[in-house]
Write a protein that holds these residues in place. Sequence first.
Motif, mmCIF file in Angstrom:
data_model
loop_
_atom_site.group_PDB
_atom_site.id
_atom_site.type_symbol
_atom_site.label_atom_id
_atom_site.label_comp_id
_atom_site.label_asym_id
_atom_site.label_seq_id
_atom_site.Cartn_x
_atom_site.Cartn_y
_atom_site.Cartn_z
ATOM 1 N N VAL A 35 -16.156 -4.462 -38.665
ATOM 2 C CA VAL A 35 -16.071 -3.004 -38.691
ATOM 3 C C VAL A 35 -15.862 -2.423 -37.303
ATOM 4 O O VAL A 35 -15.201 -1.386 -37.145
ATOM 5 C CB VAL A 35 -17.331 -2.397 -39.362
ATOM 6 N N ASP A 36 -16.395 -3.082 -36.264
ATOM 7 C CA ASP A 36 -16.222 -2.536 -34.919
ATOM 8 C C ASP A 36 -14.801 -2.726 -34.396
ATOM 9 O O ASP A 36 -14.458 -2.249 -33.322
ATOM 10 C CB ASP A 36 -17.235 -3.136 -33.937
ATOM 11 N N ARG A 37 -13.978 -3.458 -35.186
ATOM 12 C CA ARG A 37 -12.555 -3.588 -34.816
ATOM 13 C C ARG A 37 -11.766 -2.356 -35.214
ATOM 14 O O ARG A 37 -10.651 -2.134 -34.733
ATOM 15 C CB ARG A 37 -11.982 -4.834 -35.500
ATOM 16 N N LEU A 38 -12.326 -1.526 -36.107
ATOM 17 C CA LEU A 38 -11.629 -0.345 -36.609
ATOM 18 C C LEU A 38 -12.019 0.886 -35.811
ATOM 19 O O LEU A 38 -13.166 1.024 -35.378
ATOM 20 C CB LEU A 38 -11.955 -0.130 -38.094
ATOM 21 N N ARG A 39 -11.052 1.788 -35.630
ATOM 22 C CA ARG A 39 -11.286 2.987 -34.828
ATOM 23 C C ARG A 39 -11.154 4.273 -35.646
ATOM 24 O O ARG A 39 -11.864 5.244 -35.400
ATOM 25 C CB ARG A 39 -10.293 3.043 -33.655
ATOM 26 N N LEU A 40 -10.237 4.288 -36.598
ATOM 27 C CA LEU A 40 -9.998 5.502 -37.363
ATOM 28 C C LEU A 40 -11.111 5.722 -38.384
ATOM 29 O O LEU A 40 -11.546 4.785 -39.066
ATOM 30 C CB LEU A 40 -8.646 5.426 -38.084
ATOM 31 N N GLU A 41 -11.552 6.975 -38.510
ATOM 32 C CA GLU A 41 -12.642 7.299 -39.421
ATOM 33 C C GLU A 41 -12.313 6.910 -40.857
ATOM 34 O O GLU A 41 -13.151 6.370 -41.586
ATOM 35 C CB GLU A 41 -12.951 8.794 -39.336
ATOM 36 N N LYS A 42 -11.060 7.155 -41.284
ATOM 37 C CA LYS A 42 -10.714 6.834 -42.672
ATOM 38 C C LYS A 42 -10.673 5.333 -42.911
ATOM 39 O O LYS A 42 -10.981 4.858 -44.009
ATOM 40 C CB LYS A 42 -9.383 7.475 -43.067
ATOM 41 N N HIS A 43 -10.324 4.557 -41.883
ATOM 42 C CA HIS A 43 -10.337 3.101 -42.027
ATOM 43 C C HIS A 43 -11.774 2.595 -42.156
ATOM 44 O O HIS A 43 -12.047 1.663 -42.935
ATOM 45 C CB HIS A 43 -9.648 2.442 -40.839
ATOM 46 N N ILE A 44 -12.683 3.192 -41.417
ATOM 47 C CA ILE A 44 -14.095 2.807 -41.514
ATOM 48 C C ILE A 44 -14.646 3.178 -42.885
ATOM 49 O O ILE A 44 -15.423 2.419 -43.494
ATOM 50 C CB ILE A 44 -14.903 3.478 -40.387
ATOM 51 N N ILE A 67 -12.915 3.279 -45.647
ATOM 52 C CA ILE A 67 -12.360 2.282 -46.565
ATOM 53 C C ILE A 67 -13.120 0.962 -46.433
ATOM 54 O O ILE A 67 -13.467 0.316 -47.434
ATOM 55 C CB ILE A 67 -10.854 2.097 -46.297
ATOM 56 N N TRP A 68 -13.409 0.568 -45.201
ATOM 57 C CA TRP A 68 -14.150 -0.681 -44.950
ATOM 58 C C TRP A 68 -15.507 -0.634 -45.645
ATOM 59 O O TRP A 68 -15.923 -1.584 -46.320
ATOM 60 C CB TRP A 68 -14.312 -0.876 -43.443
ATOM 61 N N ASN A 69 -16.209 0.473 -45.519
ATOM 62 C CA ASN A 69 -17.521 0.622 -46.151
ATOM 63 C C ASN A 69 -17.414 0.568 -47.674
ATOM 64 O O ASN A 69 -18.249 -0.048 -48.352
ATOM 65 C CB ASN A 69 -18.166 1.943 -45.723
ATOM 66 N N ALA A 70 -16.373 1.217 -48.239
ATOM 67 C CA ALA A 70 -16.199 1.202 -49.685
ATOM 68 C C ALA A 70 -15.958 -0.211 -50.192
ATOM 69 O O ALA A 70 -16.537 -0.648 -51.199
ATOM 70 C CB ALA A 70 -15.033 2.114 -50.082
ATOM 71 N N VAL A 71 -15.105 -0.954 -49.474
ATOM 72 C CA VAL A 71 -14.761 -2.303 -49.896
ATOM 73 C C VAL A 71 -15.947 -3.246 -49.741
ATOM 74 O O VAL A 71 -16.273 -4.039 -50.641
ATOM 75 C CB VAL A 71 -13.549 -2.812 -49.089
ATOM 76 N N HIS A 72 -16.653 -3.176 -48.608
ATOM 77 C CA HIS A 72 -17.778 -4.082 -48.367
ATOM 78 C C HIS A 72 -18.970 -3.773 -49.265
ATOM 79 O O HIS A 72 -19.686 -4.689 -49.685
ATOM 80 C CB HIS A 72 -18.194 -4.020 -46.891
ATOM 81 N N ASN A 73 -19.185 -2.513 -49.570
ATOM 82 C CA ASN A 73 -20.318 -2.125 -50.411
ATOM 83 C C ASN A 73 -19.964 -2.072 -51.883
ATOM 84 O O ASN A 73 -20.842 -1.889 -52.735
ATOM 85 C CB ASN A 73 -20.850 -0.757 -49.974
ATOM 86 N N GLN A 74 -18.649 -2.209 -52.169
ATOM 87 C CA GLN A 74 -18.168 -2.101 -53.548
ATOM 88 C C GLN A 74 -18.702 -0.836 -54.220
ATOM 89 O O GLN A 74 -19.181 -0.845 -55.358
ATOM 90 C CB GLN A 74 -18.545 -3.333 -54.357
ATOM 91 N N ALA A 75 -18.568 0.258 -53.466
ATOM 92 C CA ALA A 75 -19.048 1.553 -53.948
ATOM 93 C C ALA A 75 -18.215 2.650 -53.318
ATOM 94 O O ALA A 75 -17.765 2.528 -52.165
ATOM 95 C CB ALA A 75 -20.520 1.747 -53.596
ATOM 96 N N PRO A 76 -17.966 3.733 -54.056
ATOM 97 C CA PRO A 76 -17.206 4.841 -53.478
ATOM 98 C C PRO A 76 -17.937 5.453 -52.295
ATOM 99 O O PRO A 76 -19.169 5.487 -52.259
ATOM 100 C CB PRO A 76 -17.081 5.834 -54.637
#
Length: 484
Positions: A255-264, A266-275
């Motif tokens: 996650v610390d490789r990502l900079r854009l808020e929307k990418h983070i 998306i990362w959280n949604a995918v890793h947590n499998q939750a909207p």
Amino acid sequence: MSNIRLSKSKIMQGLQCQKMLWLTIHKPELAEMSQQTNDILQGGLHVHEVFRGLYPDGILIDGDNGLGEAIAATSQHLSEGVQRLFEATFEHEDVLIRADLLEKSDKDFCVFEAKSSTSVKDYHLQDAAIQYWVIAGNNLPIKSFHISYINNQFVYPGNSDYQGLFAHENITSHILSLVSEVPDLVKICRKTLSGPEPAIAPGCQCSSPWDCPYAQYCSPPRPEEPYAISTLPGSRRVVEELQAEGYTNILQVPVDRLRLEKHIRIWNAVHNQAPQVSPELPEQLKAMAFPRYYLDFETIGFAVPIWEGTRPYQQIPFQYSIHKQENGDQINSHEFLEIDGKLQIRHLADQMIHDLGASGPILIYSPFERRMIRLLIDFLPDLKPSLEALLTRTVDLLALMRRYYYHPAMAGSWSIKTVLPAIAPDLSYDKLDEVNNGIAAQSAFLEAIHPDTTGERRESLRKNMLTYCGLDTLGMLRIVQHFT
């Protein structure tokens, strides 16, 4: 197949992709033409019909009885000194072409090719070079070669007056260098056709300059890798950098490789499998006053305008759906759709102004609806105050969703067709009969206004169009309800 007879269109297919050419000859049954491609082809036929109408003294070479007879008829008319021939047919070294317009100029000839585009394209030059080579091979001196393309500034005055619809560009100097390459191109095509199916991987040639009808055969649909890096929206540079570093899946990326808020997000949604929902989204939606309106247009654009005062390819609204939400979730719906074939802009605008009331937010999904209201202002300046008042009330729900929401099933897209299944799975475009997207809605409208369409079929199309457009606005309403 060294001496197979080739047409200009087959050679142009070979220029785009030799595998497409091979399949067209050897396995034509594999072709799958999209509705959009079919509509483009039908529109092109109308363009040529109107083009011929601008030269009433021209003679049309009929190809219905075979190309051999068309070649003979062309030769006969030329020997008789006919000034203008449509679809003049020639053959040279087993390559066949049909010229849209061959016009005699003193002892020379001018060639005109009518195109439905609004400018001269590179592939038009290659197309013209093939025609030039074949015509010149029949010992006809060519004075000039022209592309006649759609003048998108033309305003249709009505009464079938299309003078000025086409602009003409002399491309002779641009194609002379290409003419010398045609014999080698013909040899390549014939060599391809005499051999096995070419092993050509799918690529940009599958859609440029035309959608290939064999794309499904060459690249059959397969389940996409879940959460592929390519689904990260926005900056392509970020995606390319991550791919260059060996990442193929969002799950692999720290996650610390990502900079854009929307990418983070998306990362959280995918890793947590939750909207992922930012608090601002429900806050802003709840703050909206009642009544709330949800608006969606369907539009059509013709290469050859059929309505007075319109331009080529100008998107004209022919339908809208409105859902109205009162406080307490009382829901009413309004709709507009006329299929008598007449320009109904004033009727549509008057009814829409009435249906949208005097106050309350108007939710739309993308800026497109704003553009259509501005178009209505251009057409109906007397309604400008009322229409501008509507513009001040619009709220772009798509912009809010992009900024504050992501569901792991959305695969990098915030279109209503990807958002809705995650929020309201009971509303599905897949369940719709025949009309389930904007292209299908345009095709249905074209069929509905055609004079040969039966009353029963017309009513069926009307029902399907109303259902589709209504689902768009009901879907927006359900999205807002979900978050409020």
